[in-house]
Design a protein around this motif. Structure first.
Motif, PDB file in Angstrom:
ATOM      1  N   LEU A  71      12.893  88.246 136.844  1.00  0.00           N
ATOM      2  CA  LEU A  71      11.768  88.419 137.632  1.00  0.00           C
ATOM      3  C   LEU A  71      10.930  87.037 138.149  1.00  0.00           C
ATOM      4  N   LEU A  72      10.847  86.096 137.143  1.00  0.00           N
ATOM      5  CA  LEU A  72      10.282  84.837 137.565  1.00  0.00           C
ATOM      6  C   LEU A  72      10.967  84.133 138.433  1.00  0.00           C
ATOM      7  N   ALA A  73      12.588  84.072 138.036  1.00  0.00           N
ATOM      8  CA  ALA A  73      13.475  83.306 138.856  1.00  0.00           C
ATOM      9  C   ALA A  73      13.500  83.953 140.329  1.00  0.00           C
ATOM     10  N   MET A  74      13.429  85.204 140.552  1.00  0.00           N
ATOM     11  CA  MET A  74      13.297  85.984 141.559  1.00  0.00           C
ATOM     12  C   MET A  74      12.043  85.693 142.607  1.00  0.00           C
ATOM     13  N   GLY A  75      11.125  85.596 141.915  1.00  0.00           N
ATOM     14  CA  GLY A  75       9.868  85.180 142.587  1.00  0.00           C
ATOM     15  C   GLY A  75       9.671  83.663 143.141  1.00  0.00           C
ATOM     16  N   ARG A  76      10.574  82.915 142.336  1.00  0.00           N
ATOM     17  CA  ARG A  76      10.362  81.467 142.845  1.00  0.00           C
ATOM     18  C   ARG A  76      11.342  81.489 143.977  1.00  0.00           C
ATOM     19  N   CYS A  77      12.391  82.059 143.919  1.00  0.00           N
ATOM     20  CA  CYS A  77      13.420  82.002 145.071  1.00  0.00           C
ATOM     21  C   CYS A  77      12.869  82.540 146.417  1.00  0.00           C
ATOM     22  N   MET A  78      11.964  83.651 146.352  1.00  0.00           N
ATOM     23  CA  MET A  78      11.601  84.347 147.373  1.00  0.00           C
ATOM     24  C   MET A  78      10.366  83.888 147.880  1.00  0.00           C
ATOM     25  N   PHE A  79       9.706  82.964 147.088  1.00  0.00           N
ATOM     26  CA  PHE A  79       8.046  82.745 147.435  1.00  0.00           C
ATOM     27  C   PHE A  79       8.006  81.995 148.982  1.00  0.00           C
ATOM     28  N   LYS A  80       8.928  81.221 149.278  1.00  0.00           N
ATOM     29  CA  LYS A  80       8.549  80.618 150.579  1.00  0.00           C
ATOM     30  C   LYS A  80       8.739  81.514 151.528  1.00  0.00           C
ATOM     31  N   GLU A  81       9.707  82.363 151.412  1.00  0.00           N
ATOM     32  CA  GLU A  81       9.919  83.470 152.463  1.00  0.00           C
ATOM     33  C   GLU A  81       8.832  84.327 152.561  1.00  0.00           C
ATOM     34  N   PHE A  89       5.351  88.800 136.199  1.00  0.00           N
ATOM     35  CA  PHE A  89       6.362  87.726 135.846  1.00  0.00           C
ATOM     36  C   PHE A  89       6.933  87.211 137.027  1.00  0.00           C
ATOM     37  N   PHE A  90       7.148  88.439 137.984  1.00  0.00           N
ATOM     38  CA  PHE A  90       7.615  87.810 139.370  1.00  0.00           C
ATOM     39  C   PHE A  90       6.510  86.900 140.029  1.00  0.00           C
ATOM     40  N   ALA A  91       5.223  86.986 139.984  1.00  0.00           N
ATOM     41  CA  ALA A  91       4.200  86.278 140.382  1.00  0.00           C
ATOM     42  C   ALA A  91       4.264  84.955 139.771  1.00  0.00           C
ATOM     43  N   ALA A  92       4.548  85.148 138.454  1.00  0.00           N
ATOM     44  CA  ALA A  92       4.526  83.571 137.885  1.00  0.00           C
ATOM     45  C   ALA A  92       5.716  82.790 138.333  1.00  0.00           C
ATOM     46  N   GLY A  93       6.738  83.340 139.086  1.00  0.00           N
ATOM     47  CA  GLY A  93       7.414  82.364 139.773  1.00  0.00           C
ATOM     48  C   GLY A  93       7.014  81.631 140.644  1.00  0.00           C
ATOM     49  N   LEU A 131       5.283  86.040 128.371  1.00  0.00           N
ATOM     50  CA  LEU A 131       5.184  85.186 129.590  1.00  0.00           C
ATOM     51  C   LEU A 131       5.423  83.879 129.134  1.00  0.00           C
ATOM     52  N   PHE A 132       4.588  83.570 127.896  1.00  0.00           N
ATOM     53  CA  PHE A 132       4.732  82.164 127.509  1.00  0.00           C
ATOM     54  C   PHE A 132       6.140  81.609 127.129  1.00  0.00           C
ATOM     55  N   ALA A 133       6.861  82.856 126.420  1.00  0.00           N
ATOM     56  CA  ALA A 133       8.228  82.470 125.878  1.00  0.00           C
ATOM     57  C   ALA A 133       9.038  82.220 127.169  1.00  0.00           C
ATOM     58  N   MET A 134       8.973  83.414 128.432  1.00  0.00           N
ATOM     59  CA  MET A 134       9.803  83.178 129.422  1.00  0.00           C
ATOM     60  C   MET A 134       9.586  81.764 130.405  1.00  0.00           C
ATOM     61  N   ILE A 135       8.391  81.262 130.143  1.00  0.00           N
ATOM     62  CA  ILE A 135       8.225  80.211 131.066  1.00  0.00           C
ATOM     63  C   ILE A 135       8.618  78.973 130.456  1.00  0.00           C
ATOM     64  N   ILE A 136       8.747  79.003 129.058  1.00  0.00           N
ATOM     65  CA  ILE A 136       9.361  77.703 128.209  1.00  0.00           C
ATOM     66  C   ILE A 136      10.799  77.933 128.572  1.00  0.00           C
ATOM     67  N   ILE A 137      11.300  79.213 128.408  1.00  0.00           N
ATOM     68  CA  ILE A 137      12.932  79.257 128.622  1.00  0.00           C
ATOM     69  C   ILE A 137      13.250  78.873 130.004  1.00  0.00           C
TER      70      ILE A 137
END
Length: 353
Positions: free
Chosen positions: A181-191, A46-50, A123-129
């Motif tokens: 986790l998805l939202a955290m992965g997106r925020c941290m990805f650049k770093e 889920f983290f990586a999906a972000g 994961l599908f439900a999470m991505i749509i939300i």
């Protein structure tokens, strides 16, 4: 950091996640690894999906269709494939077949034949939300805060805990609990792509040592280092729901970040990268592979067992290797829901021959 290197460590991270899922499903045969990997293996995905979840320009209906093709088609394909093989192997009447099919359609985690692939529809439900909120808000950190509140809601106000026993269609309640986790992965990805804190720098070495220590402690002692420290300093706070929520977020993030360090170290292995690109198929093939290997051994008159943790690790690698071969074969010969949207590995022909 160029895209090639970035994708390599992400693929290696996914390999570590699917390895953890496979070995975790061996139960107590995996020793202390069994409860340990359940602390992070699905959250890692889920983290990586972000990392790549910023698409807000595609119309919502098209975005939903694209994600359904990518996630729900494999989910249903592998679920019904598993049902067919299980029915042939163990038998069963028509009523049990219908009931199992309904369980697959409803898709809740603890139902039969959903098993290890429940997180795909979750994961599908999470991505749509998440995509709905990405379209509403421009600030990723605001979305992260909202997703943490969503997690808190599931842990305090629901009559059940969706981290353990989801009840809603397609695990939507689990999606609300894991969304952070998805939202955290997106925020941290650049770093994470930089070497400032997550590479070969002084700060990176210090952070790696701290993460490694916390990870080793949880593996060996069965609980997070944060819980132990809190129990010694102020035991009363460990009984609060707020502490449980914060501890879950912090300890899970620590384990995932440690895996990211390891992923960057092992990202030169061709097998690991190829398997990392193929994790959706490998996940769907887990039950089938673990059924076929002992059956083949029995045909050859060989006894089969997992007598030690080392045996569990080696057998996990064997299962992953075979599932990876089958996954690439399915992608090449059938495509559609089994398609791997990456170039074929250099040794592709050798793998499937």
């Amino acid at each position: 950091m160029n895209n090639k290197i970035r994708y390599e460590w992400v693929d290696a991270l996914k390999f570590l996640g699917i390895f953890a899922i496979y070995i975790g499903h061996f139960g107590t045969a995996a020793g202390k690894i069994y409860p340990f990997v359940f602390s992070y293996h699905v959250p890692l995905f889920f983290f990586a999906a972000g990392f790549f979840s910023k698409n807000k320009n595609t119309p919502l209906h098209q975005f939903t269709i694209d994600k359904a093709k990518r996630l729900l088609l494999p989910y249903f394909s592998f679920a019904f494939m598993t049902l067919a093989i299980t029915s042939l192997n163990a038998g069963g009447d028509f009523r049990s077949l219908i009931n199992a099919s309904l369980d697959i359609l409803y898709g809740v985690r603890n139902n039969p034949f959903v098993g290890s692939i429940w997180f795909i529809n979750c994961l599908f439900a999470m991505i749509i939300i998440d995509n709905l909120f990405v379209r509403l808000f421009k600030n990723n950190f605001l979305i992260l805060c909202i997703s943490i509140l969503s997690f808190a809601y599931t842990q305090t106000l629901l009559s059940h805990n969706p981290l353990v026993e989801p009840k809603w269609f397609w695990n939507v309640d689990s999606a609300l609990a894991y969304w952070w986790l998805l939202a955290m992965g997106r925020c941290m990805f650049k770093e994470l792509c930089e070497n400032r804190f997550f590479g070969k720098s002084i700060a990176g070495v210090v952070i790696f040592i701290l993460l490694a220590g916390a990870t080793a402690y949880q593996l060996l002692n069965g609980n997070s280092l944060i819980t132990t420290i809190a129990n010694r300093l102020l035991p009363v706070i460990t009984q609060s729901q707020i502490f449980a929520i914060l501890n879950s977020i912090i300890s899970t993030t620590i384990l995932i970040l440690f895996n990211i360090f390891i992923a960057k170290i092992i990202s030169k292995s061709e097998f690991i990268i190829n398997a990392g690109k193929n994790t959706l198929n490998i996940c769907g093939l887990e039950y089938i592979t673990k059924l076929l290997i002992p059956a083949t051994a029995a045909l050859l008159g060989l006894s089969f067992g997992i007598p030690s943790v080392i045996s569990a690790i080696l057998y996990t690698l064997i299962c992953l290797y075979i599932s990876n071969i089958i996954g690439y074969w399915l992608s090449d010969k059938i495509g559609y829901s089994f398609s791997i949207n990456v170039p074929k590995p250099k040794n592709y022909k050798t793998l499937i021959q």
